[in-house]
Design a protein around this motif. Structure first.
Motif, PDB file in Angstrom:
ATOM      1  N   ARG A   1       6.697  -9.504  -8.491  1.00 13.70           N
ATOM      2  CA  ARG A   1       6.337  -8.139  -8.871  1.00 13.70           C
ATOM      3  C   ARG A   1       5.829  -8.141 -10.304  1.00 13.70           C
ATOM      4  O   ARG A   1       6.361  -8.858 -11.152  1.00 13.70           O
ATOM      5  N   VAL A   2       4.811  -7.330 -10.552  1.00 15.69           N
ATOM      6  CA  VAL A   2       4.351  -7.064 -11.910  1.00 15.69           C
ATOM      7  C   VAL A   2       4.571  -5.583 -12.160  1.00 15.69           C
ATOM      8  O   VAL A   2       4.123  -4.736 -11.379  1.00 15.69           O
TER       9      VAL A   2
ATOM     10  N   LEU B   1      -0.413  -1.845  -5.591  1.00 21.51           N
ATOM     11  CA  LEU B   1       0.031  -0.449  -5.650  1.00 21.51           C
ATOM     12  C   LEU B   1      -0.701   0.343  -6.727  1.00 21.51           C
ATOM     13  O   LEU B   1      -1.173   1.455  -6.493  1.00 21.51           O
ATOM     14  N   HIS B   2      -0.739  -0.207  -7.921  1.00 24.32           N
ATOM     15  CA  HIS B   2      -1.490   0.374  -9.037  1.00 24.32           C
ATOM     16  C   HIS B   2      -2.321  -0.760  -9.627  1.00 24.32           C
ATOM     17  O   HIS B   2      -2.101  -1.191 -10.762  1.00 24.32           O
TER      18      HIS B   2
ATOM     19  N   LEU C   1      -4.212 -11.427 -10.924  1.00 22.37           N
ATOM     20  CA  LEU C   1      -4.261 -10.061 -10.423  1.00 22.37           C
ATOM     21  C   LEU C   1      -5.023  -9.197 -11.416  1.00 22.37           C
ATOM     22  O   LEU C   1      -5.244  -9.595 -12.566  1.00 22.37           O
ATOM     23  N   MET C   2      -5.399  -7.990 -10.996  1.00 21.48           N
ATOM     24  CA  MET C   2      -6.014  -7.011 -11.885  1.00 21.48           C
ATOM     25  C   MET C   2      -5.222  -5.716 -11.756  1.00 21.48           C
ATOM     26  O   MET C   2      -5.367  -4.995 -10.753  1.00 21.48           O
ATOM     27  N   VAL C   3      -4.375  -5.427 -12.736  1.00 20.33           N
ATOM     28  CA  VAL C   3      -3.452  -4.305 -12.639  1.00 20.33           C
ATOM     29  C   VAL C   3      -3.825  -3.205 -13.630  1.00 20.33           C
ATOM     30  O   VAL C   3      -4.559  -3.424 -14.598  1.00 20.33           O
TER      31      VAL C   3
ATOM     32  N   GLY D   1       8.212   0.940 -15.989  1.00 26.25           N
ATOM     33  CA  GLY D   1       9.048   0.441 -14.902  1.00 26.25           C
ATOM     34  C   GLY D   1       8.434   0.538 -13.524  1.00 26.25           C
ATOM     35  O   GLY D   1       9.002   0.015 -12.559  1.00 26.25           O
ATOM     36  N   ARG D   2       7.279   1.188 -13.391  1.00 30.72           N
ATOM     37  CA  ARG D   2       6.677   1.290 -12.068  1.00 30.72           C
ATOM     38  C   ARG D   2       6.066  -0.042 -11.660  1.00 30.72           C
ATOM     39  O   ARG D   2       5.551  -0.797 -12.491  1.00 30.72           O
ATOM     40  N   THR D   3       6.113  -0.329 -10.378  1.00 30.11           N
ATOM     41  CA  THR D   3       5.553  -1.565  -9.853  1.00 30.11           C
ATOM     42  C   THR D   3       4.046  -1.418  -9.702  1.00 30.11           C
ATOM     43  O   THR D   3       3.566  -0.526  -9.005  1.00 30.11           O
TER      44      THR D   3
END
Length: 237
Positions: free
Chosen positions: A169-170, A68-69, A195-197, A175-177
């Protein structure tokens, strides 16, 4: 099996094979219980979903990830039950799917062998333990590496029911996913996920997971306060 899986997974969505979906793995599975796979679709804009598919496994889908982000990148280890194609499929915002992958030689039995922790008998002593680290990257994101202690039972071993992590979930400090995924028992025992967030040095991250028995797992980590990992050279990874 590809035709059957494609109908189930993609439905009527358009699908085409595209080498920009880079699926990296060893040519030969030295350990069919823990086979490393990377799906890297960072060269493609607008990726909304990433699926790791193993055609000839009794559990064909390993993970279904939504960045998502986050960058369109995911790495993990899976079980292999026989020689099989391993594929990465990514969906664009338009609904189109792009697919790539290749064949892997494997001795087999990865899905039907008991987890090592079941054989040792210490799985319950470490169930739910989480280790995680995160490092800043040059593009403003962070590389997050998570390890869970969990037997990831497939249900194909006598007298051992299916039991595995099913959701992850990360989240960021607000608080946004940032990224979320569904997980199946085809993922290797003691899952390792990279992952790469979004988020740079010092960013606080939260990890939330759940298994098929309804047990929840929680962890917090901070992105290391260090210089960003340099971007790869042209043509590198």
């Amino acid at each position: 099996m590809w035709d059957a899986h494609a109908r189930t997974l993609f439905g009527d969505d358009p699908v085409r094979f595209d080498p920009r979906v880079q699926v990296d793995f060893p040519m030969i599975a030295e350990n069919q219980r823990a086979f490393p796979v990377v799906i890297d679709a960072r060269a493609i804009a607008g990726v909304t979903r990433m699926v790791l598919l193993v055609d000839l496994n009794p559990i064909p889908i390993a993970i279904d990830y939504r960045p998502l982000h986050a960058a369109a990148y995911v790495a993990t280890r899976i079980k292999l039950d026989q020689r099989t194609p391993v594929r990465g499929a990514v969906q664009l915002a338009s609904g189109q799917w792009l697919v790539s992958g290749g064949w892997v030689d494997a001795a087999g039995g990865g899905c039907s062998a008991p987890p090592v922790s079941r054989v040792r008998g210490d799985w319950a002593d470490h169930l739910g333990e989480i280790r995680g680290e995160a490092w800043p990257m040059a593009d403003g994101r962070s590389r997050v590496r998570l390890n869970f202690r969990h037997p990831m039972d497939t249900g194909f071993v006598a007298n051992i029911a299916t039991y595995h992590l099913e959701a992850l979930r990360v989240k960021g400090a607000d608080g946004r996913t940032l990224g979320e995924m569904e997980i199946w028992a085809a993922v290797a025992e003691d899952p390792a996920i990279t992952l790469m967030v979004d988020g740079g040095a010092g960013e606080a991250l939260r990890v939330e997971a759940r298994d098929t028995n309804g047990r929840d797992y929680r962890a917090a980590l901070s992105v290391a306060r260090q210089s960003p990992v340099p971007a790869p050279m042209p043509g590198g990874r």
